[in-house]
Design a protein around this motif. Sequence first.
Motif, PDB file in Angstrom:
ATOM      1  N   ASP A   1       0.816  -1.187   0.000  1.00 59.07           N
ATOM      2  CA  ASP A   1       0.000   0.000   0.000  1.00 59.07           C
ATOM      3  C   ASP A   1       0.866   1.259   0.000  1.00 59.07           C
ATOM      4  N   GLU A   2       0.230   2.408  -0.050  1.00 56.98           N
ATOM      5  CA  GLU A   2       0.950   3.682  -0.182  1.00 56.98           C
ATOM      6  C   GLU A   2       1.823   3.987   1.034  1.00 56.98           C
ATOM      7  N   ILE A   3       1.321   3.700   2.231  1.00 58.95           N
ATOM      8  CA  ILE A   3       2.096   3.975   3.450  1.00 58.95           C
ATOM      9  C   ILE A   3       3.348   3.106   3.471  1.00 58.95           C
ATOM     10  N   SER A   4       3.202   1.817   3.184  1.00 62.61           N
ATOM     11  CA  SER A   4       4.364   0.928   3.147  1.00 62.61           C
ATOM     12  C   SER A   4       5.381   1.397   2.120  1.00 62.61           C
ATOM     13  N   SER A   5       4.917   1.868   1.005  1.00 66.40           N
ATOM     14  CA  SER A   5       5.805   2.379  -0.030  1.00 66.40           C
ATOM     15  C   SER A   5       6.570   3.605   0.465  1.00 66.40           C
ATOM     16  N   GLN A   6       5.907   4.469   1.216  1.00 68.28           N
ATOM     17  CA  GLN A   6       6.574   5.650   1.773  1.00 68.28           C
ATOM     18  C   GLN A   6       7.673   5.241   2.744  1.00 68.28           C
ATOM     19  N   TRP A   7       7.364   4.282   3.621  1.00 65.80           N
ATOM     20  CA  TRP A   7       8.370   3.834   4.587  1.00 65.80           C
ATOM     21  C   TRP A   7       9.547   3.175   3.868  1.00 65.80           C
ATOM     22  N   ARG A   8       9.250   2.396   2.840  1.00 69.82           N
ATOM     23  CA  ARG A   8      10.315   1.746   2.061  1.00 69.82           C
ATOM     24  C   ARG A   8      11.245   2.794   1.445  1.00 69.82           C
ATOM     25  N   GLN A   9      10.677   3.887   0.970  1.00 73.36           N
ATOM     26  CA  GLN A   9      11.494   4.957   0.384  1.00 73.36           C
ATOM     27  C   GLN A   9      12.396   5.597   1.436  1.00 73.36           C
ATOM     28  N   VAL A  10      11.896   5.736   2.655  1.00 73.71           N
ATOM     29  CA  VAL A  10      12.721   6.265   3.750  1.00 73.71           C
ATOM     30  C   VAL A  10      13.889   5.320   4.019  1.00 73.71           C
ATOM     31  N   VAL A  11      13.601   4.018   4.071  1.00 75.25           N
ATOM     32  CA  VAL A  11      14.660   3.029   4.290  1.00 75.25           C
ATOM     33  C   VAL A  11      15.699   3.118   3.174  1.00 75.25           C
ATOM     34  N   LEU A  12      15.256   3.124   1.939  1.00 73.04           N
ATOM     35  CA  LEU A  12      16.184   3.197   0.798  1.00 73.04           C
ATOM     36  C   LEU A  12      16.997   4.483   0.801  1.00 73.04           C
ATOM     37  N   LYS A  13      16.347   5.584   1.098  1.00 67.09           N
ATOM     38  CA  LYS A  13      17.016   6.889   1.096  1.00 67.09           C
ATOM     39  C   LYS A  13      18.146   6.947   2.126  1.00 67.09           C
ATOM     40  N   ASN A  14      17.984   6.249   3.242  1.00 64.74           N
ATOM     41  CA  ASN A  14      18.954   6.347   4.333  1.00 64.74           C
ATOM     42  C   ASN A  14      19.944   5.192   4.401  1.00 64.74           C
ATOM     43  N   ALA A  15      19.767   4.163   3.606  1.00 68.19           N
ATOM     44  CA  ALA A  15      20.612   2.972   3.693  1.00 68.19           C
ATOM     45  C   ALA A  15      22.097   3.295   3.517  1.00 68.19           C
ATOM     46  N   MET A  16      22.452   3.978   2.456  1.00 73.03           N
ATOM     47  CA  MET A  16      23.868   4.267   2.204  1.00 73.03           C
ATOM     48  C   MET A  16      24.430   5.291   3.188  1.00 73.03           C
ATOM     49  N   ARG A  17      23.584   6.123   3.718  1.00 73.21           N
ATOM     50  CA  ARG A  17      24.007   7.078   4.752  1.00 73.21           C
ATOM     51  C   ARG A  17      24.660   6.325   5.914  1.00 73.21           C
ATOM     52  N   PHE A  18      24.024   5.241   6.347  1.00 71.28           N
ATOM     53  CA  PHE A  18      24.553   4.483   7.472  1.00 71.28           C
ATOM     54  C   PHE A  18      25.671   3.535   7.055  1.00 71.28           C
ATOM     55  N   CYS A  19      25.597   2.981   5.881  1.00 75.77           N
ATOM     56  CA  CYS A  19      26.707   2.146   5.393  1.00 75.77           C
ATOM     57  C   CYS A  19      27.982   2.977   5.289  1.00 75.77           C
ATOM     58  N   ASN A  20      27.862   4.170   4.735  1.00 77.83           N
ATOM     59  CA  ASN A  20      29.036   5.046   4.611  1.00 77.83           C
ATOM     60  C   ASN A  20      29.573   5.437   5.979  1.00 77.83           C
ATOM     61  N   LEU A  21      28.696   5.787   6.894  1.00 75.17           N
ATOM     62  CA  LEU A  21      29.115   6.160   8.239  1.00 75.17           C
ATOM     63  C   LEU A  21      29.887   5.028   8.912  1.00 75.17           C
ATOM     64  N   LEU A  22      29.420   3.810   8.723  1.00 73.64           N
ATOM     65  CA  LEU A  22      30.019   2.660   9.401  1.00 73.64           C
ATOM     66  C   LEU A  22      31.086   1.955   8.581  1.00 73.64           C
ATOM     67  N   GLY A  23      31.346   2.451   7.372  1.00 71.16           N
ATOM     68  CA  GLY A  23      32.385   1.859   6.535  1.00 71.16           C
ATOM     69  C   GLY A  23      32.050   0.457   6.076  1.00 71.16           C
ATOM     70  N   THR A  24      30.775   0.221   5.779  1.00 68.19           N
ATOM     71  CA  THR A  24      30.345  -1.104   5.349  1.00 68.19           C
ATOM     72  C   THR A  24      29.556  -1.009   4.051  1.00 68.19           C
ATOM     73  N   GLU A  25      29.157  -2.155   3.546  1.00 65.89           N
ATOM     74  CA  GLU A  25      28.381  -2.230   2.315  1.00 65.89           C
ATOM     75  C   GLU A  25      27.040  -2.893   2.603  1.00 65.89           C
ATOM     76  N   PRO A  26      26.006  -2.572   1.829  1.00 64.92           N
ATOM     77  CA  PRO A  26      24.724  -3.269   1.999  1.00 64.92           C
ATOM     78  C   PRO A  26      24.884  -4.760   1.721  1.00 64.92           C
ATOM     79  N   LEU A  27      24.095  -5.565   2.397  1.00 65.83           N
ATOM     80  CA  LEU A  27      24.139  -7.013   2.199  1.00 65.83           C
ATOM     81  C   LEU A  27      23.516  -7.422   0.874  1.00 65.83           C
ATOM     82  N   LEU A  28      22.512  -6.679   0.443  1.00 65.77           N
ATOM     83  CA  LEU A  28      21.750  -6.993  -0.759  1.00 65.77           C
ATOM     84  C   LEU A  28      21.588  -5.721  -1.591  1.00 65.77           C
TER      85      LEU A  28
END
Length: 109
Positions: A1-28
Amino acid sequence: DEISSQWRQVVLKNAMRFCNLLGTEPLLPLDDFFVRQLFSIPIHTQDPELLKGRLYDEYRIQITVMRHGARVFIRYSIQAFYQPEDLDRLEESLKELQRPFRRTPHIGQ
């Protein structure tokens, strides 16, 4: 649904922010197929229990910190109670916790 899609976009938008901060790569791959409303990030720490405790005790951040074999991950989840500043607070707390350890990739000890 639309709400789930919004939350997914938040997750995607911030994923590399935390990977870069921690010096790691996404698993998938970072796409709609693999990413939903939560995201696990590899983190370098020798004491995940201490890290989890410090995040809660010092910053009032309740987040999953888990071992999987020899690796450790933190996992954030975006749900209805999420506020945009929650991920900002997480980022700032992780920065503060790793400051004394800048010479090593380990965090939180």
